[in-house]
Scaffold this motif. Structure first.
Motif, PDB file in Angstrom:
ATOM      1  N   ARG A   8       0.837  -1.196   0.000  1.00 56.24           N
ATOM      2  CA  ARG A   8       0.000   0.000   0.000  1.00 56.24           C
ATOM      3  C   ARG A   8       0.879   1.255   0.000  1.00 56.24           C
ATOM      4  O   ARG A   8       1.704   1.435   0.895  1.00 56.24           O
ATOM      5  N   THR A   9       0.658   2.127  -0.987  1.00 54.14           N
ATOM      6  CA  THR A   9       1.468   3.338  -1.135  1.00 54.14           C
ATOM      7  C   THR A   9       0.563   4.544  -1.304  1.00 54.14           C
ATOM      8  O   THR A   9      -0.313   4.563  -2.177  1.00 54.14           O
ATOM      9  N   LEU A  10       0.770   5.551  -0.468  1.00 57.46           N
ATOM     10  CA  LEU A  10       0.062   6.822  -0.576  1.00 57.46           C
ATOM     11  C   LEU A  10       1.017   7.850  -1.186  1.00 57.46           C
ATOM     12  O   LEU A  10       2.060   8.145  -0.611  1.00 57.46           O
ATOM     13  N   VAL A  11       0.665   8.368  -2.362  1.00 59.13           N
ATOM     14  CA  VAL A  11       1.482   9.366  -3.057  1.00 59.13           C
ATOM     15  C   VAL A  11       0.825  10.729  -2.868  1.00 59.13           C
ATOM     16  O   VAL A  11      -0.297  10.954  -3.320  1.00 59.13           O
ATOM     17  N   VAL A  12       1.528  11.647  -2.192  1.00 57.85           N
ATOM     18  CA  VAL A  12       0.986  12.972  -1.899  1.00 57.85           C
ATOM     19  C   VAL A  12       1.745  14.005  -2.726  1.00 57.85           C
ATOM     20  O   VAL A  12       2.969  14.120  -2.609  1.00 57.85           O
ATOM     21  N   LEU A  13       1.052  14.747  -3.567  1.00 65.65           N
ATOM     22  CA  LEU A  13       1.654  15.810  -4.354  1.00 65.65           C
ATOM     23  C   LEU A  13       1.171  17.142  -3.807  1.00 65.65           C
ATOM     24  O   LEU A  13      -0.030  17.416  -3.794  1.00 65.65           O
ATOM     25  N   THR A  14       2.126  17.970  -3.346  1.00 69.80           N
ATOM     26  CA  THR A  14       1.751  19.235  -2.712  1.00 69.80           C
ATOM     27  C   THR A  14       2.748  20.325  -3.045  1.00 69.80           C
ATOM     28  O   THR A  14       3.926  20.048  -3.303  1.00 69.80           O
ATOM     29  N   ASP A  15       2.270  21.568  -3.030  1.00 68.73           N
ATOM     30  CA  ASP A  15       3.170  22.707  -3.239  1.00 68.73           C
ATOM     31  C   ASP A  15       3.189  23.631  -2.028  1.00 68.73           C
ATOM     32  O   ASP A  15       3.614  24.780  -2.126  1.00 68.73           O
ATOM     33  N   GLY A  16       2.720  23.129  -0.870  1.00 68.52           N
ATOM     34  CA  GLY A  16       2.721  23.983   0.317  1.00 68.52           C
ATOM     35  C   GLY A  16       2.775  23.186   1.600  1.00 68.52           C
ATOM     36  O   GLY A  16       2.594  21.967   1.614  1.00 68.52           O
ATOM     37  N   LYS A  17       3.030  23.876   2.683  1.00 63.69           N
ATOM     38  CA  LYS A  17       3.041  23.253   3.995  1.00 63.69           C
ATOM     39  C   LYS A  17       1.606  23.138   4.521  1.00 63.69           C
ATOM     40  O   LYS A  17       0.687  23.767   4.021  1.00 63.69           O
ATOM     41  N   ASN A  18       1.441  22.314   5.538  1.00 68.68           N
ATOM     42  CA  ASN A  18       0.122  22.094   6.123  1.00 68.68           C
ATOM     43  C   ASN A  18      -0.433  23.396   6.697  1.00 68.68           C
ATOM     44  O   ASN A  18       0.229  24.098   7.460  1.00 68.68           O
ATOM     45  N   THR A  19      -1.672  23.724   6.316  1.00 68.59           N
ATOM     46  CA  THR A  19      -2.349  24.891   6.888  1.00 68.59           C
ATOM     47  C   THR A  19      -3.567  24.484   7.696  1.00 68.59           C
ATOM     48  O   THR A  19      -4.285  25.344   8.202  1.00 68.59           O
ATOM     49  N   GLY A  20      -3.819  23.172   7.784  1.00 63.41           N
ATOM     50  CA  GLY A  20      -4.962  22.696   8.548  1.00 63.41           C
ATOM     51  C   GLY A  20      -4.679  22.667  10.033  1.00 63.41           C
ATOM     52  O   GLY A  20      -3.541  22.824  10.491  1.00 63.41           O
ATOM     53  N   ALA A  21      -5.727  22.440  10.809  1.00 67.78           N
ATOM     54  CA  ALA A  21      -5.608  22.447  12.272  1.00 67.78           C
ATOM     55  C   ALA A  21      -5.174  21.113  12.837  1.00 67.78           C
ATOM     56  O   ALA A  21      -4.732  21.039  13.985  1.00 67.78           O
ATOM     57  N   GLN A  22      -5.250  20.042  12.053  1.00 71.96           N
ATOM     58  CA  GLN A  22      -4.945  18.724  12.587  1.00 71.96           C
ATOM     59  C   GLN A  22      -3.436  18.506  12.683  1.00 71.96           C
ATOM     60  O   GLN A  22      -2.675  18.969  11.839  1.00 71.96           O
ATOM     61  N   PRO A  23      -2.983  17.782  13.707  1.00 73.80           N
ATOM     62  CA  PRO A  23      -1.552  17.514  13.864  1.00 73.80           C
ATOM     63  C   PRO A  23      -1.067  16.463  12.873  1.00 73.80           C
ATOM     64  O   PRO A  23      -1.874  15.827  12.176  1.00 73.80           O
ATOM     65  N   ARG A  24       0.227  16.290  12.825  1.00 72.49           N
ATOM     66  CA  ARG A  24       0.808  15.288  11.942  1.00 72.49           C
ATOM     67  C   ARG A  24       0.334  13.899  12.369  1.00 72.49           C
ATOM     68  O   ARG A  24       0.267  13.596  13.548  1.00 72.49           O
ATOM     69  N   PRO A  25      -0.008  13.017  11.398  1.00 72.84           N
ATOM     70  CA  PRO A  25      -0.515  11.686  11.767  1.00 72.84           C
ATOM     71  C   PRO A  25       0.492  10.912  12.607  1.00 72.84           C
ATOM     72  O   PRO A  25       1.703  10.967  12.371  1.00 72.84           O
ATOM     73  N   ALA A  26      -0.003  10.182  13.575  1.00 69.45           N
ATOM     74  CA  ALA A  26       0.851   9.338  14.403  1.00 69.45           C
ATOM     75  C   ALA A  26       1.262   8.105  13.619  1.00 69.45           C
ATOM     76  O   ALA A  26       0.660   7.749  12.608  1.00 69.45           O
ATOM     77  N   ALA A  27       2.294   7.427  14.110  1.00 65.35           N
ATOM     78  CA  ALA A  27       2.813   6.247  13.415  1.00 65.35           C
ATOM     79  C   ALA A  27       1.739   5.177  13.269  1.00 65.35           C
ATOM     80  O   ALA A  27       1.656   4.491  12.242  1.00 65.35           O
ATOM     81  N   ALA A  28       0.873   5.048  14.287  1.00 63.25           N
ATOM     82  CA  ALA A  28      -0.172   4.030  14.218  1.00 63.25           C
ATOM     83  C   ALA A  28      -1.183   4.330  13.112  1.00 63.25           C
ATOM     84  O   ALA A  28      -1.809   3.417  12.567  1.00 63.25           O
ATOM     85  N   GLU A  29      -1.330   5.606  12.760  1.00 62.33           N
ATOM     86  CA  GLU A  29      -2.316   5.980  11.748  1.00 62.33           C
ATOM     87  C   GLU A  29      -1.813   5.745  10.330  1.00 62.33           C
ATOM     88  O   GLU A  29      -2.605   5.755   9.386  1.00 62.33           O
ATOM     89  N   THR A  30      -0.501   5.586  10.162  1.00 59.44           N
ATOM     90  CA  THR A  30       0.061   5.303   8.829  1.00 59.44           C
ATOM     91  C   THR A  30       0.674   3.911   8.766  1.00 59.44           C
ATOM     92  O   THR A  30       1.346   3.577   7.795  1.00 59.44           O
ATOM     93  N   ALA A  31       0.463   3.092   9.782  1.00 57.14           N
ATOM     94  CA  ALA A  31       1.057   1.758   9.813  1.00 57.14           C
ATOM     95  C   ALA A  31       0.626   0.946   8.603  1.00 57.14           C
ATOM     96  O   ALA A  31      -0.537   0.934   8.218  1.00 57.14           O
ATOM     97  N   GLY A  32       1.603   0.271   7.982  1.00 58.07           N
ATOM     98  CA  GLY A  32       1.317  -0.564   6.827  1.00 58.07           C
ATOM     99  C   GLY A  32       1.209   0.186   5.514  1.00 58.07           C
ATOM    100  O   GLY A  32       0.928  -0.417   4.478  1.00 58.07           O
ATOM    101  N   VAL A  33       1.419   1.493   5.543  1.00 58.92           N
ATOM    102  CA  VAL A  33       1.300   2.316   4.339  1.00 58.92           C
ATOM    103  C   VAL A  33       2.603   3.077   4.124  1.00 58.92           C
ATOM    104  O   VAL A  33       3.095   3.739   5.044  1.00 58.92           O
TER     105      VAL A  33
END
Length: 816
Positions: free
Chosen positions: A742-767
């Motif tokens: 499982r691979t998530l490819v994120v294409l972005t031209d800016g830094k995070n502007t949302g209110a949510q924190p960076r995902p924890a390791a458990a939230e991206t496990a296996g990806v």
């Protein structure tokens, strides 16, 4: 041409130059020197009598030069700036921050300005309606300009593009200002890998396309600024001595270089940031070097660049210290090379120039293995002038010393199957992807009994163990350079399938390639010991010389390509091959092929060396692997924030349009068992939108992407963290048959502007999270690195320039 002028002389001459012009003139101002900014951020050009503390009276102010340009009667002005902070010239406002004020240097400027001025031409008479100002700057307003051993990087690229004609990107015989910028930007990125310097392009009141160079024709010989020089022919025989090396290229009669018609030009050669690269005569009377384009297998890029430097040094020694050869080494995959030879490198196909994004026409190709050389016929076969074997290296199992595998297993006492079974039970084994790595493909052929194994047995005996080890160590899926890069960060017992060459270079701390910019020297138990299976094949290293039409490859360039190939068979060439970890014929292995760096010099231990698998074996192995490997589930998250509306280097396309086009190209690489999904993220409050639910690619994946993105209008902020969290959850929720990758490819031209924190390791496990940074954000940003580092993913910089070629190449690598 003003060489090292004082401020009064420079100011007077520039004013006279611009004020005395006529409306139909085309004026060129070329500044090769040192840029300095004061405390208010204003740009000045240093001259011989500049005092850093009194810039406003002892240096040339950029705003004063801008004033002279504005007041000039000439309707067409071209400004090229090779200096630090050059991008500030086009900014008519004061900047908010101050830059350091380095003292002006006093090294004498060289004659590159002559070469640059000569390369420009008067455009055709029908350009009289064109008007405006074009500024191409070597760096942004906050970047310094690179000056290396051969001079300024920017001027070197400008001169090369005009002298060779490579800057004529659409092959219409003309070079306009926009083409020149695109070419210089791309070439600077290749030559200055890892350097933070990006040329900028600005226009002012431009109407039409300002053409600044054109090719010479047979009926109208160019008027030259300097008298023509005769070009001695290359040596007639292939067995000349070193003293008979072909002369450096100074214009091949059959090549149709860009003409050098007389042009009103002011070239300012100022102290510091000195430039000499492509000048007709460099310091000490040395002639300009011959430029050789070398395409190399991406996994061995660091070694091949070291080899190129050794050849350059050897040629210089034969030329009384003059560096007469300049080798440009760039990565090209085996499939890309095969396609380029068959379809025509740079030729138009499907409305676009095929493979121009990969690099220029190569004069020499250094493939990763002999099996990478494609079977060619017809015109394509005639492009390959020669293909010679120069060295070999065995495929080994690199086992960490801490794993404790008995030493008596090292000298070919076990087969691949036996050694794999013993090592997999101790700490696991990782291998590259056989779809992109010839090394992994050869080792897999031995594990699969040359394709005779049942796919179900291949899955349970080998692929499951390999996949588990890849996941456990967070290894990337790709070639051996990526595996070793990750290996250098771990303190484990996992063994790696590599070549002996890659193993000794890893232990020595050598550069591993562009995918691993920071090589790590392993210590103690982290060092790898080479275990040589009794049935291991040897990878044959070839040097392939290529021949192209005379308007693409000069005769002297072709002669140097032949000399490079022959040099690899001489004692100095063989010594250079050993120095990068290869085993040339008739040359005893010495350091680094030694116990000090984990190798056993006595290979093949009186055994018959196994050949590389032939085409039939490769076909059978590929068929088994296709059924035994686990499928891949890809989800692409596209940034749809307002900044994606920014226009790219192609003024007709935005970042969003280029990103979508790259995804359309990428999905054509999906396999039948793979799954693909697409989502966007944007909005003031932060939201994600699922466009394509992860599923089989279907018969028309390109059309599916096009239809799903047709109604998207970028706007709002960049909820990057929410997108990663949402995408990882969607991938984990998908069907798990076959334990998909499982691979998530994120294409972005800016830094995070949302209110949510960076995902924890458990939230991206296996990806695995892969980030492609475009526009103003780079992988140097710590938050992007952290998103990928813990998942076995990667971060790629697509930069500020032409995005589509970079994005297509990155997606091709991710898709395998």
């Amino acid at each position: 041409m003003l060489r090292d002028p004082d401020v009064l002389t420079a100011g007077r001459q520039i004013k006279e130059f611009f004020s005395s012009s006529a409306p139909d003139d085309i004026l060129l101002l070329y500044v090769a020197g040192h840029g300095v900014r004061n405390d208010e951020g204003n740009l000045y050009f240093a001259v011989t009598d500049t005092d850093p503390g009194l810039l406003f009276v002892t240096a040339l102010a950029a705003k004063d030069l801008s004033h002279e340009i504005e007041m000039s009667p000439a309707r067409r002005v071209v400004v090229l700036l090779d200096c630090c902070y050059a991008g500030a010239f086009a900014d008519r406002r004061n900047l908010d921050h101050a830059a350091p004020r380095p003292a002006p240097r006093t090294s004498p400027a060289s004659s590159a300005g002559d070469a640059a001025a000569q390369a420009f031409t008067l455009p055709p008479a029908d350009d009289a309606h064109v008007r405006g100002q074009v500024i191409i700057a070597a760096a942004t307003s906050i970047q310094q300009a690179v000056e290396g051993r051969t001079g300024g990087l920017f001027t070197r690229c400008v001169v090369h593009g005009l002298r060779t004609g490579e800057a004529d990107l659409n092959h219409d015989g003309e070079v306009d200002a926009h083409e020149l910028h695109l070419y210089v930007d791309a070439r600077m990125r290749r030559l200055g890998a890892g350097v933070e310097q990006h040329p900028s392009y600005s226009v002012h009141q431009l109407e039409g396309m300002l053409r600044i160079a054109h090719r010479a024709t047979a009926t109208a010989p160019p008027r030259t600024l300097l008298p023509p020089r005769a070009t001695p022919p290359p040596p007639p025989a292939e067995d000349r001595t070193a003293e008979d090396l072909p002369p450096p290229a100074r214009g091949d009669p059959g090549r149709r270089p860009l003409s050098r018609a007389l042009l009103l030009a002011a070239a300012l050669l100022l102290p510091g940031c000195g430039i000499q690269s492509d000048s007709p005569l460099a310091d000490g009377g040395c002639p300009a070097p011959a430029h050789l384009r070398v395409a190399a297998a991406p996994a061995g890029l660091g070694a091949y660049r070291q080899l190129a430097t050794a050849f350059e040094d050897w040629v210089a020694a034969q030329r009384h210290g003059c560096r007469s050869a300049d080798l440009y080494v760039y990565p090209v995959g085996a499939q890309e090379m095969a396609d380029g030879l068959r379809r025509g490198w740079g030729q138009e196909a499907d409305g676009r120039a095929y493979l121009r994004d990969v690099g220029p026409h190569p004069d020499v190709w250094l493939p990763g293995a002999a099996t990478d050389l494609p079977a060619l016929s017809g015109p394509a076969a005639r492009l390959v002038a020669s293909a010679e074997e120069v060295a070999r290296t065995p495929i080994v199992l690199g086992v960490p010393v801490r794993a404790g595998l008995p030493e008596d297993r090292r000298p070919a006492t076990r087969t691949w199957t036996e050694l794999f079974a013993e090592t997999a039970g101790r700490g696991g084994v990782v291998r590259g992807d056989p779809r992109v790595s010839p090394i992994a493909r050869m080792a897999t052929a031995k594990l699969y009994n040359d394709g005779a194994i049942d796919p179900a047995a291949a899955r349970t005996r080998y692929e499951q163990h390999l996949e588990q080890a890849l996941d456990a160590g967070g290894y990337p899926v790709g070639d051996e350079a990526g595996l070793l890069c990750r290996q250098g960060l771990l303190r484990g017992r996992t063994a790696v399938v590599v070549t002996e060459q890659e193993l000794v270079r890893f232990n020595r701390g050598d550069a591993l390639g562009d995918s691993c910019p920071e090589a790590v020297t392993p210590r103690g138990g982290d060092r790898l010991a080479a275990y040589y299976p009794s049935d291991t094949p040897a990878v044959r290293q070839l040097v392939v010389t290529l021949t192209w039409e005379r308007d693409v490859q000069a005769g002297t360039t072709a002669a140097y390509a032949r000399w490079f190939a022959r040099w690899l068979h001489t004692d100095p060439g063989r010594a250079a091959l050993v120095a990068i970890g290869l085993r040339p014929w008739a040359y005893d292995p010495v350091t680094p092929i030694s116990g000090e760096y984990g190798a056993l010099p006595g290979w093949p231990f009186s055994r018959v060396v196994q050949p590389e698998p032939d085409a039939f074996v490769r076909r059978d192995v590929d068929a088994v692997y296709a059924r035994a490997r686990r499928p891949a589930h890809f989800l692409v998250a596209l940034d749809a924030s307002g900044s994606m509306n920014t226009v790219t280097a192609d003024p007709t396309r935005t970042r969003w349009e280029v990103a979508v086009a790259a995804v359309e190209q990428a999905v054509t690489h999906l396999g039948g068992r793979d799954r693909f999904g697409l989502l966007t993220f944007a909005g003031a409050g932060g939201s994600t939108r699922e466009l394509l639910r992860p599923g089989p690619p279907g018969r028309d994946p390109v059309g599916a992407v096009r239809r799903a993105t047709a109604g998207i209008r970028p706007g709002g902020g960049t909820p990057l963290h929410e997108a990663v969290r949402h995408g990882a959850a969607a991938l984990r929720a998908g069907p798990g048959a076959g334990d998909p990758r499982r691979t998530l490819v994120v294409l972005t031209d800016g830094k995070n502007t949302g209110a949510q924190p960076r995902p924890a390791a458990a939230e991206t496990a296996g990806v695995r999270v892969v980030v492609i940074a475009v526009g103003d954000v780079t992988c140097a940003d710590g938050s992007l690195r952290r998103l990928t580092a813990d998942t076995g993913g990667s971060c790629f910089d697509a930069g500020l320039g032409s995005l589509e070629p970079v994005l297509t190449r990155v997606f091709r690598a991710i898709w395998g």
